[in-house]
Motif scaffolding. Structure first.
Motif, PDB file in Angstrom:
ATOM      1  N   LEU A 297       0.847  -0.809   0.371  1.00  0.00           N
ATOM      2  CA  LEU A 297       0.185   0.189  -0.123  1.00  0.00           C
ATOM      3  C   LEU A 297       0.982   1.349  -0.129  1.00  0.00           C
ATOM      4  CD1 LEU A 297      -3.101  -0.819   2.727  1.00  0.00           C
ATOM      5  CD2 LEU A 297      -2.397  -1.284   0.191  1.00  0.00           C
ATOM      6  N   PRO A 298      -0.076   2.613  -0.525  1.00  0.00           N
ATOM      7  CA  PRO A 298       0.940   3.358  -0.939  1.00  0.00           C
ATOM      8  C   PRO A 298       1.122   4.192   0.577  1.00  0.00           C
ATOM      9  CG  PRO A 298      -1.358   3.787  -1.946  1.00  0.00           C
ATOM     10  CD  PRO A 298      -1.194   2.852  -1.335  1.00  0.00           C
ATOM     11  N   GLY A 299       2.385   4.694   1.056  1.00  0.00           N
ATOM     12  CA  GLY A 299       2.694   5.643   2.636  1.00  0.00           C
ATOM     13  C   GLY A 299       1.874   6.985   2.720  1.00  0.00           C
ATOM     14  N   ASN A 300       1.682   7.396   1.573  1.00  0.00           N
ATOM     15  CA  ASN A 300       0.946   8.918   2.383  1.00  0.00           C
ATOM     16  C   ASN A 300      -0.492   7.712   3.364  1.00  0.00           C
ATOM     17  OD1 ASN A 300       1.864  11.448   1.276  1.00  0.00           O
ATOM     18  ND2 ASN A 300       0.958   9.670  -0.469  1.00  0.00           N
ATOM     19  N   PRO A 301      -0.820   8.922   3.749  1.00  0.00           N
ATOM     20  CA  PRO A 301      -2.139   8.117   4.774  1.00  0.00           C
ATOM     21  C   PRO A 301      -3.388   7.931   4.026  1.00  0.00           C
ATOM     22  CG  PRO A 301      -0.295   9.421   6.246  1.00  0.00           C
ATOM     23  CD  PRO A 301      -0.037   9.467   5.086  1.00  0.00           C
ATOM     24  N   VAL A 302      -4.019   8.822   3.536  1.00  0.00           N
ATOM     25  CA  VAL A 302      -4.984   8.969   2.647  1.00  0.00           C
ATOM     26  C   VAL A 302      -5.118   7.779   1.911  1.00  0.00           C
ATOM     27  CG1 VAL A 302      -6.922   9.743   1.244  1.00  0.00           C
ATOM     28  CG2 VAL A 302      -5.529  11.488   3.474  1.00  0.00           C
ATOM     29  N   SER A 303      -4.318   7.869   0.874  1.00  0.00           N
ATOM     30  CA  SER A 303      -4.440   6.795  -0.149  1.00  0.00           C
ATOM     31  C   SER A 303      -4.280   5.193   0.664  1.00  0.00           C
ATOM     32  CB  SER A 303      -2.276   7.092  -0.646  1.00  0.00           C
ATOM     33  OG  SER A 303      -2.544   8.000  -1.157  1.00  0.00           O
ATOM     34  N   SER A 304      -3.364   4.844   1.530  1.00  0.00           N
ATOM     35  CA  SER A 304      -3.314   3.595   1.734  1.00  0.00           C
ATOM     36  C   SER A 304      -4.583   3.348   2.492  1.00  0.00           C
ATOM     37  CB  SER A 304      -2.536   3.337   3.047  1.00  0.00           C
ATOM     38  OG  SER A 304      -2.836   3.759   4.007  1.00  0.00           O
ATOM     39  N   HIS A 305      -5.406   3.874   3.185  1.00  0.00           N
ATOM     40  CA  HIS A 305      -6.581   3.890   2.970  1.00  0.00           C
ATOM     41  C   HIS A 305      -8.291   3.565   2.361  1.00  0.00           C
ATOM     42  CE1 HIS A 305      -9.563   4.352   6.635  1.00  0.00           C
ATOM     43  NE2 HIS A 305     -10.814   4.840   5.658  1.00  0.00           N
ATOM     44  N   VAL A 306      -7.974   5.094   1.523  1.00  0.00           N
ATOM     45  CA  VAL A 306      -8.878   4.623   0.352  1.00  0.00           C
ATOM     46  C   VAL A 306      -8.369   3.262  -0.651  1.00  0.00           C
ATOM     47  CG1 VAL A 306      -8.855   4.812  -2.163  1.00  0.00           C
ATOM     48  CG2 VAL A 306      -8.953   6.353   0.131  1.00  0.00           C
ATOM     49  N   VAL A 307      -7.001   2.774  -0.801  1.00  0.00           N
ATOM     50  CA  VAL A 307      -7.207   1.600  -1.406  1.00  0.00           C
ATOM     51  C   VAL A 307      -7.337   0.711  -0.591  1.00  0.00           C
ATOM     52  CG1 VAL A 307      -4.428   0.035  -1.841  1.00  0.00           C
ATOM     53  CG2 VAL A 307      -4.498   2.587  -2.523  1.00  0.00           C
ATOM     54  N   PHE A 308      -7.396   0.184   0.678  1.00  0.00           N
ATOM     55  CA  PHE A 308      -7.976  -0.416   1.261  1.00  0.00           C
ATOM     56  C   PHE A 308      -9.050  -0.869   1.573  1.00  0.00           C
ATOM     57  CE2 PHE A 308     -10.011  -2.875   5.230  1.00  0.00           C
ATOM     58  CZ  PHE A 308      -8.665  -3.587   5.219  1.00  0.00           C
ATOM     59  N   ARG A 309     -10.170   0.041   1.389  1.00  0.00           N
ATOM     60  CA  ARG A 309     -11.145   0.598   1.057  1.00  0.00           C
ATOM     61  C   ARG A 309     -11.466  -0.391  -0.606  1.00  0.00           C
ATOM     62  NH1 ARG A 309     -15.467   3.262   4.553  1.00  0.00           N
ATOM     63  NH2 ARG A 309     -14.163   3.631   6.604  1.00  0.00           N
ATOM     64  N   ILE A 310     -10.879   0.101  -0.757  1.00  0.00           N
ATOM     65  CA  ILE A 310     -11.421   0.537  -2.684  1.00  0.00           C
ATOM     66  C   ILE A 310     -10.628  -1.473  -3.736  1.00  0.00           C
ATOM     67  CG2 ILE A 310     -10.930   0.849  -5.074  1.00  0.00           C
ATOM     68  CD1 ILE A 310     -12.986   2.243  -3.415  1.00  0.00           C
ATOM     69  N   LEU A 311      -9.996  -2.084  -2.632  1.00  0.00           N
ATOM     70  CA  LEU A 311      -8.857  -3.151  -3.634  1.00  0.00           C
ATOM     71  C   LEU A 311      -9.051  -4.258  -1.911  1.00  0.00           C
ATOM     72  CD1 LEU A 311      -6.159  -2.265  -5.147  1.00  0.00           C
ATOM     73  CD2 LEU A 311      -7.961  -2.497  -6.380  1.00  0.00           C
ATOM     74  N   VAL A 312      -8.517  -3.853  -0.737  1.00  0.00           N
ATOM     75  CA  VAL A 312      -8.079  -4.865   0.090  1.00  0.00           C
ATOM     76  C   VAL A 312      -9.692  -5.113   1.483  1.00  0.00           C
ATOM     77  CG1 VAL A 312      -7.128  -5.849   2.608  1.00  0.00           C
ATOM     78  CG2 VAL A 312      -6.141  -3.862   0.908  1.00  0.00           C
ATOM     79  N   ALA A 313     -10.680  -4.444   1.499  1.00  0.00           N
ATOM     80  CA  ALA A 313     -11.912  -4.984   1.494  1.00  0.00           C
ATOM     81  C   ALA A 313     -12.569  -5.428   1.083  1.00  0.00           C
ATOM     82  CB  ALA A 313     -12.435  -3.490   2.489  1.00  0.00           C
ATOM     83  N   PRO A 314     -12.984  -6.022  -0.445  1.00  0.00           N
ATOM     84  CA  PRO A 314     -13.824  -6.040  -1.168  1.00  0.00           C
ATOM     85  C   PRO A 314     -12.543  -7.844  -1.558  1.00  0.00           C
ATOM     86  CG  PRO A 314     -13.359  -4.318  -2.496  1.00  0.00           C
ATOM     87  CD  PRO A 314     -12.491  -4.223  -1.230  1.00  0.00           C
ATOM     88  N   TRP A 315     -11.165  -7.653  -1.877  1.00  0.00           N
ATOM     89  CA  TRP A 315     -10.130  -8.986  -1.601  1.00  0.00           C
ATOM     90  C   TRP A 315     -10.587 -10.230  -0.561  1.00  0.00           C
ATOM     91  CZ3 TRP A 315      -6.310 -11.116   0.377  1.00  0.00           C
ATOM     92  CH2 TRP A 315      -5.919 -12.380   0.289  1.00  0.00           C
ATOM     93  N   ILE A 316     -10.778  -9.303   0.386  1.00  0.00           N
ATOM     94  CA  ILE A 316     -10.911 -10.140   1.833  1.00  0.00           C
ATOM     95  C   ILE A 316     -12.547 -10.702   1.910  1.00  0.00           C
ATOM     96  CG2 ILE A 316     -11.391  -9.891   4.359  1.00  0.00           C
ATOM     97  CD1 ILE A 316      -8.934  -8.236   4.327  1.00  0.00           C
TER      98      ILE A 316
END
Ligand code: AMP
Ligand code: MG
Length: 401
Positions: A297-316
């Motif tokens: 995930l990206p280092g920028n805090p907003v980016s890491s959160h957004v990527v989690f919600r858009i990619l990681v959470a759906p995959w889990i």
């Protein structure tokens, strides 16, 4: 890098992620421990709900036909507060029984009038209006014994845990929590609580990501934050892959020379894609390290959160076959200008107000992807499609934070 999918659309990234699966394990837990977990089986009710006809009101039970001519006065022949007490009472013509909410309906009675619409004197009750049949809650009207009320994959919200108890379960089979390792990378990172010097910042991503993992009902371990050295990173990834189902790293996935997560994954790991058409959050990579799935995930805090919600959470959710928790979405009217991008799905943080005119979204806070306050102090994110134009007054999709 050969055929590596690069800078791909979100949908394609998800498709690639979903090709990587994990063996999930089922375990039985007590209801107290089942909150926010994923139900592993279809759950049939062990009982009828309600298990017997009972009163929906505090009041009186009687024969409806005795109450048609109001005000009617009936003789009180007893009181029912709990199961068993009704066994030796039969309500006859001109009679009523005092009854509490939830108590079983006595023989002969077919209706209830709530206490507020009655007055009593000695052993007589006078009714202000005719009694009501629908104030009897019928046996099995909510659920019949054997009926599947919750299906496998259900995310266990508080009311669903309550439903499990209502159905007679003291423990239930759930998906064993995935063990997720979180590794923050960056020479500049210090733990909150420590002194920081010029050039250093507090490490925050691992805390947010850990919360997101717990929100999905899984277990997170924040491993020691590591500096930008390949050897430390390799050692930590090796350690993490031994006893975790999934690894999340933050930082070091951009184009720079210091972006060691990308570098080590290219050279020693297995990358399935790198970079996604998502703003903020375009740098992520997905792949495996020693066969353990890894999201860089990206280092920028907003980016890491957004990527989690858009990619990681759906995959889990996909690999656990879970129906939640989901990113709740709605439509809101734009009250301020928001800036889409040409080729990325773009999320801007907004406050969301409930007005007579529906939901209204304002972009108030500056949108830097390093600005975690912009996320923490917003109610949602507007979802802007690539290449589209948005004007004040337009209706846009928002995702609640
Ligand atoms: P990087 O992706 O490593 O280039 O980091 C991008 C930006 O995010 C830099 O400004 C980093 O200082 C910041 N950053 C990286 N990791 C974290 C973290 N764990 N917590 C807070 N900020 C971070
Ligand atoms: Mg870095």
């Amino acid at each position: 890098m050969g055929e590596l999918p690069y800078f791909i659309e979100v949908a394609q990234a998800l498709e690639i992620c979903n090709k990587t699966t994990l063996q999930t394990v089922t375990e039985r837990v007590n209801l107290d421990d089942s909150h926010c977990r994923i139900l592993a089986v279809d759950l049939p009710s062990l009982v009828d709900d309600p298990p017997f006809d009972n009163s929906a009101m505090d009041g009186f039970a009687m024969r409806f036909e005795d109450t048609i001519d109001v005000p009617a006065t009936l003789e009180i022949i007893g009181t029912i507060q709990a199961a068993g007490q009704e066994d030796n009472i039969t309500v006859g013509k001109g009679q009523a029984v005092k009854i509490m909410t939830g108590a079983p309906i006595p023989n002969g009675a077919d209706s209830i009038l709530q206490v507020e619409l009655t007055s009593t004197e000695d052993n007589k009750v006078t009714l202000q209006q005719e009694s009501m049949k629908h104030f009897i809650r019928r046996k099995g009207e909510n659920l019949s014994k054997g009926e599947i009320a919750l299906s496998a994959g259900t995310y266990l919200t508080p009311s669903r845990v309550g439903l499990c108890a209502t159905m007679g379960y003291s423990s239930i089979p759930v998906i064993k929590k995935l063990k997720v390792a979180i590794i923050a990378t960056g020479d500049e990172l210090k733990q909150p609580g420590e002194e920081i010097e010029r050039g250093e910042i507090y490490e925050s991503n691992s805390f947010g990501l850990s919360g997101l993992i717990k929100w999905l009902g899984h277990e997170s371990t924040r491993l020691n934050c590591i500096g930008d050295t390949i050897d430390d990173l390799r050692q930590t990834l090796n350690q993490a892959s031994l006893d975790h189902d999934l690894i999340l790293t933050s930082g070091g996935v951009s184009m720079g020379e210091w972006d060691l997560v990308r570098k080590i994954m290219e050279e020693e790991g297995d990358i399935h894609f790198w970079r996604v058409k998502l703003r903020p959050g375009s740098p992520p990579l997905f792949g495996t390290w020693n066969n353990t799935p890894i999201f860089g995930l990206p280092g920028n805090p907003v980016s890491s959160h957004v990527v989690f919600r858009i990619l990681v959470a759906p995959w889990i959710r996909h690999i656990t076959q879970a129906n939640g928790p989901i990113e709740n979405r709605a439509f809101a009217k734009l009250a301020t200008k928001v800036k889409p991008t040409k080729d990325c799905l773009t999320l801007r943080r907004v406050s969301i107000e409930v007005t007579d005119d529906g939901l209204v979204a304002h972009q108030k806070i500056h949108q830097g992807s390093g600005n975690i306050a912009s996320m923490a102090l917003s109610e949602g994110m507007v979802i802007l499609q690539p290449g589209c134009e948005y004007s004040i007054g337009d209706t846009v999709e928002v995702m609640f934070l």
